[in-house]
Motif scaffolding. Structure first.
Motif, PDB file in Angstrom:
ATOM      1  N   ASN A  78       1.232  -1.277  -0.337  1.00 49.97           N
ATOM      2  CA  ASN A  78       0.458  -0.185  -0.127  1.00 49.97           C
ATOM      3  C   ASN A  78       1.111   1.213  -0.372  1.00 49.97           C
ATOM      4  O   ASN A  78       1.717   1.504   0.866  1.00 49.97           O
ATOM      5  N   ILE A  79       0.231   2.109  -1.076  1.00 53.03           N
ATOM      6  CA  ILE A  79       1.178   3.603  -0.987  1.00 53.03           C
ATOM      7  C   ILE A  79       0.039   4.469  -0.628  1.00 53.03           C
ATOM      8  O   ILE A  79      -1.007   4.441  -0.919  1.00 53.03           O
ATOM      9  N   GLY A  80       0.358   5.657  -0.082  1.00 51.03           N
ATOM     10  CA  GLY A  80      -0.363   7.133  -0.416  1.00 51.03           C
ATOM     11  C   GLY A  80       0.449   8.317  -0.136  1.00 51.03           C
ATOM     12  O   GLY A  80       1.569   8.322  -0.075  1.00 51.03           O
ATOM     13  N   ILE A  81      -0.132   9.078  -0.054  1.00 57.57           N
ATOM     14  CA  ILE A  81       0.214  10.587   0.752  1.00 57.57           C
ATOM     15  C   ILE A  81      -0.057  10.834   1.908  1.00 57.57           C
ATOM     16  O   ILE A  81      -2.139  10.148   2.376  1.00 57.57           O
ATOM     17  N   LEU A  91      -5.237  15.761  19.409  1.00 56.20           N
ATOM     18  CA  LEU A  91      -5.590  14.798  18.439  1.00 56.20           C
ATOM     19  C   LEU A  91      -4.754  15.710  17.055  1.00 56.20           C
ATOM     20  O   LEU A  91      -5.246  17.261  16.840  1.00 56.20           O
ATOM     21  N   ASN A  92      -5.017  14.072  16.078  1.00 55.41           N
ATOM     22  CA  ASN A  92      -4.657  15.582  13.886  1.00 55.41           C
ATOM     23  C   ASN A  92      -5.540  14.590  13.852  1.00 55.41           C
ATOM     24  O   ASN A  92      -6.091  13.529  14.195  1.00 55.41           O
ATOM     25  N   LEU A  93      -6.674  15.192  13.052  1.00 55.80           N
ATOM     26  CA  LEU A  93      -7.039  14.299  11.703  1.00 55.80           C
ATOM     27  C   LEU A  93      -6.460  14.497  10.577  1.00 55.80           C
ATOM     28  O   LEU A  93      -5.591  15.006   9.847  1.00 55.80           O
ATOM     29  N   ARG A  94      -6.231  13.301  10.545  1.00 59.24           N
ATOM     30  CA  ARG A  94      -5.257  12.883   9.038  1.00 59.24           C
ATOM     31  C   ARG A  94      -6.181  12.130   7.936  1.00 59.24           C
ATOM     32  O   ARG A  94      -7.189  11.351   7.988  1.00 59.24           O
ATOM     33  N   PHE A  95      -6.053  12.737   6.799  1.00 56.70           N
ATOM     34  CA  PHE A  95      -6.592  12.427   5.096  1.00 56.70           C
ATOM     35  C   PHE A  95      -5.425  11.821   4.754  1.00 56.70           C
ATOM     36  O   PHE A  95      -4.648  12.616   4.829  1.00 56.70           O
ATOM     37  N   LEU A  96      -5.921  10.451   4.454  1.00 55.70           N
ATOM     38  CA  LEU A  96      -4.470   9.084   4.188  1.00 55.70           C
ATOM     39  C   LEU A  96      -4.935   9.235   2.912  1.00 55.70           C
ATOM     40  O   LEU A  96      -4.826   7.369   2.319  1.00 55.70           O
ATOM     41  N   PHE A 133      -9.689   5.631   0.873  1.00 55.33           N
ATOM     42  CA  PHE A 133     -10.182   6.816   1.638  1.00 55.33           C
ATOM     43  C   PHE A 133     -10.407   7.092   3.104  1.00 55.33           C
ATOM     44  O   PHE A 133     -11.600   7.570   3.439  1.00 55.33           O
ATOM     45  N   PRO A 134      -8.704   6.378   3.538  1.00 61.07           N
ATOM     46  CA  PRO A 134      -9.445   6.849   5.369  1.00 61.07           C
ATOM     47  C   PRO A 134      -9.511   8.502   5.781  1.00 61.07           C
ATOM     48  O   PRO A 134      -8.617   9.076   5.120  1.00 61.07           O
ATOM     49  N   LEU A 135      -9.759   8.485   6.332  1.00 58.59           N
ATOM     50  CA  LEU A 135     -10.373   9.653   7.712  1.00 58.59           C
ATOM     51  C   LEU A 135     -10.067   9.324   9.137  1.00 58.59           C
ATOM     52  O   LEU A 135     -10.641   8.656   9.493  1.00 58.59           O
ATOM     53  N   LEU A 136      -8.792   9.817   9.352  1.00 62.29           N
ATOM     54  CA  LEU A 136      -8.760   9.115  11.003  1.00 62.29           C
ATOM     55  C   LEU A 136      -8.397   9.935  11.946  1.00 62.29           C
ATOM     56  O   LEU A 136      -7.811  11.557  11.527  1.00 62.29           O
ATOM     57  N   ASN A 156     -12.699   3.823   7.052  1.00 57.69           N
ATOM     58  CA  ASN A 156     -11.920   3.963   5.704  1.00 57.69           C
ATOM     59  C   ASN A 156     -12.941   3.202   4.135  1.00 57.69           C
ATOM     60  O   ASN A 156     -13.262   2.344   4.941  1.00 57.69           O
ATOM     61  N   THR A 157     -13.096   4.038   3.214  1.00 59.73           N
ATOM     62  CA  THR A 157     -13.511   3.666   2.381  1.00 59.73           C
ATOM     63  C   THR A 157     -13.093   2.965   1.123  1.00 59.73           C
ATOM     64  O   THR A 157     -11.928   4.375   0.475  1.00 59.73           O
TER      65      THR A 157
END
Length: 239
Positions: A78-81, A91-96, A133-136, A156-157
């Motif tokens: 798996n690879i991503g930005i 707390l941090n909101l992370r979109f990966l 499209f993870p939102l964590l 994650n979708t």
């Protein structure tokens, strides 16, 4: 490919440990966590699995019963930005967003009407190429000099770009996942390296009861009530 990935991961870990030891008296990237927004990239390995719910229904023609399971796991990539926004000091909101490649090896075992073992079917590969499209949410513990533990969780979708018509089963392409995991941040001289272990639990039934459209394949679909995806990953983040 597997050896190359493992080599990359081992080198990254060695670099982190070496940097920690070499600069044990120096706090690296002191203002890193004060920035409101971070970007970077990620690379990792995964294993894809199914939680299999067998129907236990005999074949109306032969009386035989099929039971299925994933008996061995195959490494994937798996690879991503990374886009990370600071909500609070903890707390941090992370979109990966990213893409992952992997496969599951489905094996069927055949029994007769009396429950006696007949034989094991040859395993077949269910390959997947997921857009993710993870939102964590990332919960940060206190920084310990140049390292910091954390917890992560969210949704994650995933959308499967691989053809959903496999050799014996028809699967749906879209699946939401619940994700949770833990990791460590390592503050190096020029960047932060994070190592994270995470589990992804599929929330929907990905088995299409219509089957592949081939009559010969229907027994493999009828042997199942539902399939839920499960994915386990070890990921390295570079920010």
């Amino acid at each position: 490919m597997k050896k190359v990935l493992l080599t990359i991961f081992m080198l990254a870990l060695v670099a982190a440990v070496y940097a920690q030891g070499k600069n044990s008296g120096i706090a690296n990237l002191r203002s890193f966590d004060e920035r409101p927004l971070h970007f970077g990239f990620l690379i990792g390995i995964n294993t894809m699995d199914f939680r299999v719910y067998n129907s236990g229904v005999p074949d109306p023609k032969t009386g035989e019963i099929l039971y299925a399971d994933v008996l061995d796991l195959t490494p994937g990539l798996n690879i991503g930005i990374i886009s990370s926004y600071k909500l609070t000091s903890k707390l941090n909101l992370r979109f990966l967003p990213g893409i992952s490649f992997g496969q599951r090896n489905m094996t069927y075992i055949r029994y007769d009407e009396n429950g006696d073992f007949i034989g094991r079917e040859e395993s077949f590969k269910i390959k997947s190429t997921f857009l993710e499209f993870p939102l964590l949410l990332k919960y940060n513990a206190f920084r310990m000099h140049n390292s910091k533990p954390y917890l992560v969780g969210g949704i994650n979708t995933r959308y499967d770009l691989a053809k959903n018509k496999q050799d014996k089963l028809l699967l749906t392409s879209l699946d939401p996942y619940l994700e949770f995991g833990a990791g460590f941040d390592f503050y190096l001289t020029y960047f932060r390296l994070s190592v994270e272990a995470k589990a992804s639990i599929g929330l929907s039934n990905v088995l299409n009861p219509k089957g592949t459209g081939e009559e010969i394949d229907m027994e493999y679909t009828n042997a199942l009530d539902k399939l839920n995806s499960r994915i386990f990953s070890l990921t390295f983040y570079f920010e």
